[in-house]
Each structure stands twice: as C-alpha cells, then as structure tokens.
Design a protein around this motif. Structure first.
Motif, PDB file in Angstrom:
ATOM      1  N   ALA A 612       0.821  -1.201   0.000  1.00  0.00           N
ATOM      2  CA  ALA A 612       0.000   0.000   0.000  1.00  0.00           C
ATOM      3  C   ALA A 612       0.861   1.259   0.000  1.00  0.00           C
ATOM      4  O   ALA A 612       0.573   2.229  -0.719  1.00  0.00           O
ATOM      5  CB  ALA A 612      -0.941  -0.011   1.202  1.00  0.00           C
ATOM      6  N   ALA A 613       1.932   1.246   0.796  1.00  0.00           N
ATOM      7  CA  ALA A 613       2.821   2.417   0.857  1.00  0.00           C
ATOM      8  C   ALA A 613       3.495   2.655  -0.488  1.00  0.00           C
ATOM      9  O   ALA A 613       3.642   3.810  -0.932  1.00  0.00           O
ATOM     10  CB  ALA A 613       3.868   2.211   1.956  1.00  0.00           C
ATOM     11  N   ALA A 614       3.894   1.573  -1.167  1.00  0.00           N
ATOM     12  CA  ALA A 614       4.546   1.707  -2.469  1.00  0.00           C
ATOM     13  C   ALA A 614       3.570   2.272  -3.505  1.00  0.00           C
ATOM     14  O   ALA A 614       3.937   3.120  -4.332  1.00  0.00           O
ATOM     15  CB  ALA A 614       5.072   0.347  -2.930  1.00  0.00           C
ATOM     16  N   VAL A 615       2.324   1.823  -3.452  1.00  0.00           N
ATOM     17  CA  VAL A 615       1.319   2.323  -4.381  1.00  0.00           C
ATOM     18  C   VAL A 615       1.042   3.802  -4.123  1.00  0.00           C
ATOM     19  O   VAL A 615       0.958   4.611  -5.057  1.00  0.00           O
ATOM     20  CB  VAL A 615       0.014   1.503  -4.261  1.00  0.00           C
ATOM     21  CG1 VAL A 615      -1.112   2.181  -5.043  1.00  0.00           C
ATOM     22  CG2 VAL A 615       0.226   0.087  -4.780  1.00  0.00           C
ATOM     23  N   GLU A 616       0.935   4.170  -2.852  1.00  0.00           N
ATOM     24  CA  GLU A 616       0.680   5.568  -2.513  1.00  0.00           C
ATOM     25  C   GLU A 616       1.811   6.470  -3.009  1.00  0.00           C
ATOM     26  O   GLU A 616       1.567   7.591  -3.474  1.00  0.00           O
ATOM     27  CB  GLU A 616       0.495   5.713  -1.007  1.00  0.00           C
ATOM     28  CG  GLU A 616      -0.823   5.138  -0.500  1.00  0.00           C
ATOM     29  CD  GLU A 616      -0.928   5.177   1.014  1.00  0.00           C
ATOM     30  OE1 GLU A 616       0.140   5.205   1.677  1.00  0.00           O
ATOM     31  OE2 GLU A 616      -2.063   5.170   1.529  1.00  0.00           O
ATOM     32  N   ALA A 617       3.035   5.968  -2.920  1.00  0.00           N
ATOM     33  CA  ALA A 617       4.176   6.759  -3.386  1.00  0.00           C
ATOM     34  C   ALA A 617       4.111   6.980  -4.891  1.00  0.00           C
ATOM     35  O   ALA A 617       4.418   8.064  -5.390  1.00  0.00           O
ATOM     36  CB  ALA A 617       5.476   6.054  -2.998  1.00  0.00           C
ATOM     37  N   LYS A 618       3.686   5.948  -5.646  1.00  0.00           N
ATOM     38  CA  LYS A 618       3.558   6.096  -7.093  1.00  0.00           C
ATOM     39  C   LYS A 618       2.444   7.076  -7.452  1.00  0.00           C
ATOM     40  O   LYS A 618       2.605   7.937  -8.314  1.00  0.00           O
ATOM     41  CB  LYS A 618       3.264   4.736  -7.741  1.00  0.00           C
ATOM     42  CG  LYS A 618       4.445   3.782  -7.758  1.00  0.00           C
ATOM     43  CD  LYS A 618       4.059   2.498  -8.492  1.00  0.00           C
ATOM     44  CE  LYS A 618       5.233   1.526  -8.539  1.00  0.00           C
ATOM     45  NZ  LYS A 618       4.879   0.266  -9.256  1.00  0.00           N
ATOM     46  N   VAL A 619       1.320   6.949  -6.776  1.00  0.00           N
ATOM     47  CA  VAL A 619       0.171   7.794  -7.096  1.00  0.00           C
ATOM     48  C   VAL A 619       0.451   9.249  -6.731  1.00  0.00           C
ATOM     49  O   VAL A 619      -0.050  10.173  -7.382  1.00  0.00           O
ATOM     50  CB  VAL A 619      -1.093   7.278  -6.380  1.00  0.00           C
ATOM     51  CG1 VAL A 619      -2.255   8.246  -6.545  1.00  0.00           C
ATOM     52  CG2 VAL A 619      -1.473   5.902  -6.917  1.00  0.00           C
ATOM     53  N   ALA A 620       1.286   9.472  -5.699  1.00  0.00           N
ATOM     54  CA  ALA A 620       1.606  10.840  -5.287  1.00  0.00           C
ATOM     55  C   ALA A 620       2.284  11.624  -6.402  1.00  0.00           C
ATOM     56  O   ALA A 620       2.241  12.862  -6.425  1.00  0.00           O
ATOM     57  CB  ALA A 620       2.497  10.811  -4.041  1.00  0.00           C
ATOM     58  N   LEU A 621       2.886  10.923  -7.327  1.00  0.00           N
ATOM     59  CA  LEU A 621       3.565  11.592  -8.443  1.00  0.00           C
ATOM     60  C   LEU A 621       2.601  11.984  -9.556  1.00  0.00           C
ATOM     61  O   LEU A 621       2.996  12.669 -10.503  1.00  0.00           O
ATOM     62  CB  LEU A 621       4.660  10.669  -9.003  1.00  0.00           C
ATOM     63  CG  LEU A 621       5.746  10.226  -8.009  1.00  0.00           C
ATOM     64  CD1 LEU A 621       6.682   9.227  -8.673  1.00  0.00           C
ATOM     65  CD2 LEU A 621       6.500  11.427  -7.485  1.00  0.00           C
TER      66      LEU A 621
END
Length: 682
Positions: A612-621
């Motif tokens: 979930a944290a990795a996905v959130e980091a991608k979406v933040a971009l």
C-alpha cells in the motif's frame, strides 16, 4: 382406449419433409444430415417412459380451429404424466393459477377472471381436426434441474379425450405418440423450484387489465398489439417455447405434423419490434425441424414465461426466416433470425402453481448484442482498419492503434465494431464442453474507442459534443484492450507483433453508441459543465476517450470532471493513461476554460502495508489523483464528490459493479434521469 403394436411402427430413414429438405439445402447441410432422420423413433423409449413421470411440467403445442398453433404450460404433481405404453402419453391433472395459500389463490382467481383462459382446453375439443377427427399435438418434456430434454409429437384421437373441463381446469387425455427424439441441453437455463411463499398477487386493477376483446366466432382475443406488461415478459425471458406445423403430401404415411421445442439464450435474446417478435436461431444439430416447418407452413405459436412471478404470455402468428444480410439487419450479428408477426396474444398473470429461480445460464449462450447496436447499418460497405501501433501498459492491457482506409467521424466515448470473421477456422461443431462459447462465436467484436478526434470541426455548425458530425474527421482510432482468459480475439491481438510486410487488417463495420459526453446547457455567463464519471476495471476506456476529447475543446466552455475509478490493483487502472490525462496541455496552461479533471482511485485488491505504501508513493507523483483502499460505497462516493447531486453521472463497468453503484446512487437519491450507463458486456 386405443391399443398399438410394434408392427405399426414406420421406418423413419431419410423422411425429412419438404420444408426441412429445402432449408437444409439452402444452408448447405443436406448431405451431412439427410440420413439422420432415422434418429427419430415412432415411440417413447424406455428411458423416456421412465423420465416423464418425474416432471412437474410439460410444454405442449396444439391447434385452434383456424389451424393456428398455441403453446401451453401444463403443470401437476409428479406422476401427472405417465406412459402406460410406448405409443401413449397419459396426462391427468387439474390446472389452476397461483400457489401458496388461500389468500394467494383468491387473488390469482381474481386476476384470471379478467383474462382469457388457456386455449389448450378449447383446442383439445374444438381445434382443427384431421381425418378421423384426430388433432395434432407436439410437446417437449424438459427437466430444468439437469437440462434433459425429450421432444415428441403425435395425435389425439376423439375416444382418448377422457376429460377436458375448462371451468374446473381438469384435464385427462391419452396422447398417441408418433415421433420422438432426445434433444441436446445446449441453451437450457438450469432452474430450481422456489419453495418460499410467493407474494400475494395484487388485485387486477393494481396490475392493469389483461383482457382483450373476444371474437365470439373464434373465442380468441382480437390482437391490438403487445401491452407494456406483455413486452416486459419477452424482455426478461431467457427462453421461449415455439410450436410449429407442416403439411407435406409427399410423405405417404404422414401428411402433416407438429413440433414444440425450446429456444434459449441470455435474457433479452428475444425482442419486441412493433408488431413483431424477433429472436436468433443459434447453432444446433442442423436438423432444422422448427425452421423447416416454418418453410412449409408459416403459422407458429410462442410461449414466454416469467418464472419468478408465475406469469405466462402466449402468442400466435406467422413467422419468416431471415438469413445472412437480412438477418443481421433485423438482429445484429445473427446469421439466422425468426421473425414472428403477432396475430393474437394471451397474458395470464400468476397462472403457474409454483415459482422457479435461475441457477445457471447455459455456457453456450452467445452474448446478446447491446441495445445500442440495434441501429447498425449492415448495408454499408465495411471500411478497412489496419493495425499500426501497439502500446504495452501491463502484461494483460495493451492499446492497439488502427489506421482506417477512409476518414471516419465519432464522438469521444463511442465504440467501434470490428469483424474478425476471417480468423474463425474452427469449423462446425455441435457442442464443445471445453470451450462452449467458441461454437457461436461470430468473431465480431465491439470495443469502446479510447482515443479521441482532434477537436471540433470548424466547418460544422453542430457544436454538440454528443454528435459525431461536430468533431473533426479522423483517419485512425485506438482501442485499449485487456487480455481475456480464453478470449479468442483479445488473445489474438495480444499475441500479435507488427510486421510491415504482412499488415494486420480487418473490416471496420461501424462506430456508434450513445454513451458520450453530455452537451452543456447554454448559459450567460457560461457555467461549468459538471460531470462525474464512475468506472470499474477496463470500463474506464470510454472515459479515456471523453477526457481526451474534452481537452481538445479548450476555448468552448469549461468542463469540470470528477472521475471515480475502481480497480483491483494499480496496474488495472492504466496509470500511464492517467498520468497523460492529468498532465497540463502545452501552451494552454493558462486557458480559463481548460477542463479540470480530478480522479479518486479506489483499489479493491488485498495490499500488505508495504504494498500500500509503495502504491501511494507512485500515485503521489500523478497530479490530481487521490487514492483509497477498499470498495466504493455511498458515503465514500459523496465524500469524493460532495456536489454529486448537481452533476451528470456517467457509469461504466462490469455488470455487478454497475449494479452496486446504482444502489449507492439510489441511497443518495440521485435521479435516474441524471445517470447515463454503458453496457460493457459486448
């Protein structure tokens, strides 16, 4: 009671009648089936004799005094049908409407008091007679729990009418069997008895009158067209029963006969078109008994059943067989169509003494073409579409760009219909348990276009976004397609590699569809056109096209788009496309009328905290995208789009997803006229 011996049996070898032979020759199957008429037997087999007593229902076709076929739904306790002899079928029952309690019976009786009775009683005693006072009948014994089906027909002799009482519903007859055959289970829906207490039937005025003016000479309703209530029964049906007849003097020992059989498909496969009912004839054993009868005698009867409500609709009329181009004009993608012009109809509300629930549709059912495809112009010469580019997004999602042989017009959100028939090399097979859908696959595919035309046409006076004529002509289009397990065409495309020496070209039948950007309401000063898009999975593709199109008309009026995008994992949400759509346009960043796009991304798959944290980091971009984990519900929907009630709602995705979202919108009291949906099952 009549008696019979095996000596009365007749040889059935190569005894197809003239109508069957004509259609078999027309469809070029005569040589392969001409010797198969020996499969018909002039008696009930031991297995059939053992089968019929275990049924609670039987479908039978009879003729009225005008020679018109009608189909009736006989019911009774197990054992109401029996076979005391291989040439006899005995039916003894009492037919009554309704089920489950005195109050329900009274309500059913009240409803039926205003409805013509089942024509069966009249036909058995006053219907068309042949030599010796005999009357023809055709029936099908069918067990919905296991799809077993046996077809049979014969005659009813005057001395074998033991009791036929229309007033009490009592029926006791001995039917002489002349011909039987075991039919395949191919398009039969599995059903089971619903033993829950059925709801009381409302009084007649609450459900609307079902009676029609009677012609006392024929004792039949004078047909005035199907009512909305009758049409609704046809629209929900996943099967129908059809009775047909033939007369052929060239068959010395049998100059006439009847047939009653089952036709099935997905709900909506039969359609009402004005004074006609049309339905496709799917791939079968190629004997063409029913269609052969129609070639000989156009009179037919149909029965439609609402198994959940216990209602039946009986119609009689005259049928035509449409083949090839004529068939496709009447029913998109069908190779053969039966078109019945209705003469009479009888609606009997709550007439069945039991209810049945659907357990499993047949895996052989072809997909029912979208209602939006009914208007396809099959007379147009197909354009050629040549694959020019493939963009890989994930292992199972790719975008395929096609160049067209001639410029086309389409509105963002519309679909393209392509013909891959040249790649159908399977040949004829009757059944294929390993891949049922392949047998009725016409290799015509419909996908939503994910690209968009390059702006509005300056020469067009039409500025409506919903009109294809308002947009610039295009010489290419793109389809974003997900690989479907077992999918013949999606797998074909995904396995392709571009080869300039051998271009991949298929006919483009048409573009079309009404799922497009809504036209803004004119106002001074211009107000933003507010739209909420809600999509599930690959149902996002029409919205890709719409947003791309909106970004091509920057100076016309502002468009405010809120997109609720639900996917299992991030890769299912086409992140590359989202990044493209949310990026500012070069040279137009300061335009006050540039459409605004905000995306709320809901991921429903299981994610570990690290994932979930990795996905959130991608979406933040990705600018303008917010992410949530879990399914959409009415509270999350309103939190994501607080002014939802002020917006036009566009909904697309798999059927279960759309049903769930419709429920959430209903809770939020969003009016249905404010919601536009797209079927995504074609």
């Amino acid at each position: 009671m009549s008696t019979y011996t095996l000596e009365s049996q007749v040889t059935l070898y190569d005894r197809w009648h003239s109508g069957e032979r004509k259609l078999q020759e027309l469809l070029q199957v005569r040589e392969s089936v001409k010797n198969h008429s020996s499969i018909f037997r002039p008696y009930l087999t031991t297995q059939m004799q053992d089968f019929v007593p275990g049924l609670n229902y039987f479908f039978i076709g009879t003729l009225d005094e005008q020679g018109r076929p009608w189909v009736s739904f006989l019911t009774g306790r197990k054992g109401f049908m029996s076979s005391p002899h291989m040439r006899l079928l005995e039916i003894k029952t009492r037919l009554e409407g309704g089920a489950g309690g005195e109050r329900h019976h009274k309500a059913a009786a009240a409803v039926q008091s205003s409805t013509p009775p089942d024509p069966l009683f009249h036909n058995l005693t006053k219907g068309e007679t042949l030599s010796g006072g005999q009357r023809k009948w055709g029936g099908v014994a069918l067990d919905f729990t296991n799809r077993r089906r046996n077809k049979m027909n014969g005659v009813l002799r005057p001395d074998d009418i033991l009791r036929v009482d229309e007033a009490t519903g009592e029926l006791h007859v001995l039917l002489t069997v002349e011909q039987t055959i075991g039919n395949c289970p191919k398009y039969i829906t599995i059903r089971e008895m619903d033993f829950s207490e059925p709801q009381d039937i409302p009084e007649p005025e609450a459900r609307g009158s079902t009676s029609q003016t009677l012609d006392e000479n024929s004792r039949r309703p004078m047909f005035k067209g199907l009512t909305p209530e009758q049409t609704a029964i046809v629209d929900q049906a996943d099967c129908l029963f059809i009775a047909s007849r033939f007369i052929d003097e060239s068959i010395a020992d049998q100059t006439s006969g009847m047939d009653c059989n089952h036709r099935g498909g997905n709900p909506g496969f039969a359609r009402v078109n004005g004074n006609q009912i049309v339905f496709p004839d799917y791939s079968g054993n190629r004997f063409f008994n029913t269609l052969g009868n129609i070639m000989n005698d156009e009179r037919v009867g149909l029965l439609f059943v609402n198994f959940g409500a216990g209602d039946t609709l009986q119609v009689t009329g005259r049928a035509r067989i449409l083949i090839g181009k004529d068939a496709q004009e009447a029913y998109p993608h069908a190779q053969r169509v039966v078109q019945v012009t209705i003469e009479d109809s009888i609606l009997r509300l709550g007439s069945l003494p039991f209810r049945m629930r659907t357990k499993e549709l047949s895996p052989y059912n072809p997909i029912t073409p979208s209602h939006q495809q009914r208007g396809i112009d099959k007379t147009a010469v197909p354009l050629a579409a040549t694959l020019s580019e493939i963009t890989v997004h994930t292992n199972d999602i790719r975008t395929f760009r096609f160049k067209t042989s001639k410029s086309i017009r389409y509105s963002p959100g519309q679909y393209a219909v392509l013909d891959f028939g040249a790649f159908n090399t399977l040949g004829y097979r009757h059944m294929d348990p390993d891949n049922p859908q392949s047998l009725n696959d016409d290799y015509i595919r419909t996908w939503t276009i994910s690209s968009a035309p390059l702006g509005l046409s300056p020469s067009s006076g039409d500025t409506k976004l919903s009109s294809p004529d308002a947009w610039n002509e295009a010489s290419e289009f793109a389809l974003t397609i997900k690989r479907k397990p077992g999918g013949a065409i999606s797998n074909l495309l995904h396995d392709l590699s571009l080869n300039p020496k051998r271009p991949f070209t298929v006919p483009l039948i048409c573009t079309g569809g009404s799922f497009v950007l809504p036209d803004p309401e004119p106002s001074t000063p211009p107000k933003p056109s507010k739209v909420t898009m809600i999509s599930g999975g690959i149902g996002s593709t029409p919205f890709l096209s719409m947003i791309r199109g909106a970004r091509q008309v920057l100076t016309e009026y502002p468009i405010d788009i809120q997109w609720i995008l639900s996917a299992t994992f991030l890769e299912d949400a086409l992140p590359e496309a989202l990044q493209e759509l949310t990026a500012p346009l070069e040279g137009d960043a300061g335009d006050k009328n540039q459409p605004t796009v905000s995306i709320s991304l809901f991921l429903t798959g299981r994610h570990t905290p690290e994932e979930a944290a990795a996905v959130e980091a991608k979406v933040a971009l990705i600018s303008g995208v917010k992410i949530q984990f879990g399914r959409v519900d009415h509270k999350k929907l309103l939190a994501s789009v607080p002014d939802l009630e002020e917006r036009q709602v566009l909904l697309c995705g798999p059927e279960p997803f759309m049903d769930a979202v419709k429920g959430h919108l209903e809770v939020l009291r969003i009016p249905s006229q404010q919601i536009l949906t797209e079927e995504f099952n074609f």
